[in-house]
Design a protein around this motif. Structure first.
Motif, PDB file in Angstrom:
ATOM      1  N   VAL A  46       0.877  -1.162   0.000  1.00  0.00           N
ATOM      2  CA  VAL A  46       0.000   0.000   0.000  1.00  0.00           C
ATOM      3  C   VAL A  46       0.918   1.216   0.000  1.00  0.00           C
ATOM      4  CG1 VAL A  46      -1.802   1.250   1.254  1.00  0.00           C
ATOM      5  CG2 VAL A  46      -1.828  -1.263   1.191  1.00  0.00           C
ATOM      6  N   LYS A  47       0.983   1.879  -1.130  1.00  0.00           N
ATOM      7  CA  LYS A  47       1.962   2.961  -1.344  1.00  0.00           C
ATOM      8  C   LYS A  47       1.853   4.084  -0.318  1.00  0.00           C
ATOM      9  CE  LYS A  47       3.377   1.467  -5.554  1.00  0.00           C
ATOM     10  NZ  LYS A  47       3.805   0.121  -5.310  1.00  0.00           N
ATOM     11  N   GLN A  48       0.634   4.369   0.159  1.00  0.00           N
ATOM     12  CA  GLN A  48       0.456   5.448   1.140  1.00  0.00           C
ATOM     13  C   GLN A  48       1.121   5.132   2.476  1.00  0.00           C
ATOM     14  OE1 GLN A  48      -1.862   3.959  -0.641  1.00  0.00           O
ATOM     15  NE2 GLN A  48      -3.284   5.426  -1.525  1.00  0.00           N
ATOM     16  N   HIS A  49       1.524   3.883   2.654  1.00  0.00           N
ATOM     17  CA  HIS A  49       2.148   3.472   3.914  1.00  0.00           C
ATOM     18  C   HIS A  49       3.615   3.115   3.728  1.00  0.00           C
ATOM     19  CE1 HIS A  49      -1.266   3.652   6.629  1.00  0.00           C
ATOM     20  NE2 HIS A  49      -2.006   3.213   5.628  1.00  0.00           N
ATOM     21  N   ARG A  50       4.265   3.748   2.758  1.00  0.00           N
ATOM     22  CA  ARG A  50       5.713   3.577   2.611  1.00  0.00           C
ATOM     23  C   ARG A  50       6.367   4.311   3.774  1.00  0.00           C
ATOM     24  NH1 ARG A  50       8.803   1.922  -2.168  1.00  0.00           N
ATOM     25  NH2 ARG A  50      10.775   1.350  -1.224  1.00  0.00           N
ATOM     26  N   ALA A 117      -6.589   2.953   7.875  1.00  0.00           N
ATOM     27  CA  ALA A 117      -7.345   3.442   6.713  1.00  0.00           C
ATOM     28  C   ALA A 117      -8.645   4.042   7.231  1.00  0.00           C
ATOM     29  CB  ALA A 117      -7.616   2.299   5.747  1.00  0.00           C
TER      30      ALA A 117
END
Length: 166
Positions: A46-50, A117
């Motif tokens: 999940v890119k938003q949680h890099r 989320a």
């Protein structure tokens, strides 16, 4: 015998076989993600949680499990797993789909909103007493990752009515 890690102020414990346990920092490394994709090809970060350290804090995995304790027909579950405190803490797994109203599995909680989320309804997966077992595992990232994924897959495939979440 402790040595400061490259990041953070925690101390690494153990001898030479423990090297690398916390050196990679929290989250799932890109290499670990690639290894998960061998067993679960649909896995995606999940890119938003890099994370700042370059690791992934959250991944989505598609797993097949049973519909319920009385109905062993297959259901494809989209599972979000929060690895932001991995490997030092037990990850947390949530069902993104099917929706809560469609879920009959007794070890999956009804939907709620979580910091992971906040705008999406997620259903947490009850892992029972597994957190205690996770903490006792050897300090080995690969082993802890594999064991956790196996535990989630086991729970989804084997509903346990003695440990109901709904």
């Amino acid at each position: 015998m402790g040595r400061r890690e490259k990041e953070g102020s925690s101390l690494r414990r153990g001898g030479p076989d423990m090297v690398g346990y916390l050196d990679s920092g929290a989250g799932i490394t890109p290499d670990e993600l690639r290894r998960v994709m061998i067993q679960y090809p649909s896995t995606a970060a999940v890119k938003q949680h890099r994370m700042r350290n370059g690791n992934f804090g959250v991944i989505q995995v598609s797993m097949i499990g049973a519909r319920s304790a009385g109905d062993s027909s297959d259901v494809r579950y989209q599972v979000l797993i929060d690895f932001r405190n991995f490997p030092s803490s037990t990850p947390v797994a949530y069902i993104r789909s099917p929706s809560s109203s469609e879920i009959r599995h007794c070890n999956i909680y009804r939907s709620g909103r979580y910091a992971l989320a906040p705008n999406i309804d997620l259903c947490a997966i009850c892992i029972g007493s597994y957190a205690g077992s996770f903490e006792k595992l050897p300090e080995n990232r690969e082993m802890r990752l594999g064991c956790f994924l196996n535990q989630v897959q086991y729970i989804l495939s084997n509903p346990n009515p003695k440990s109901k979440a709904r």
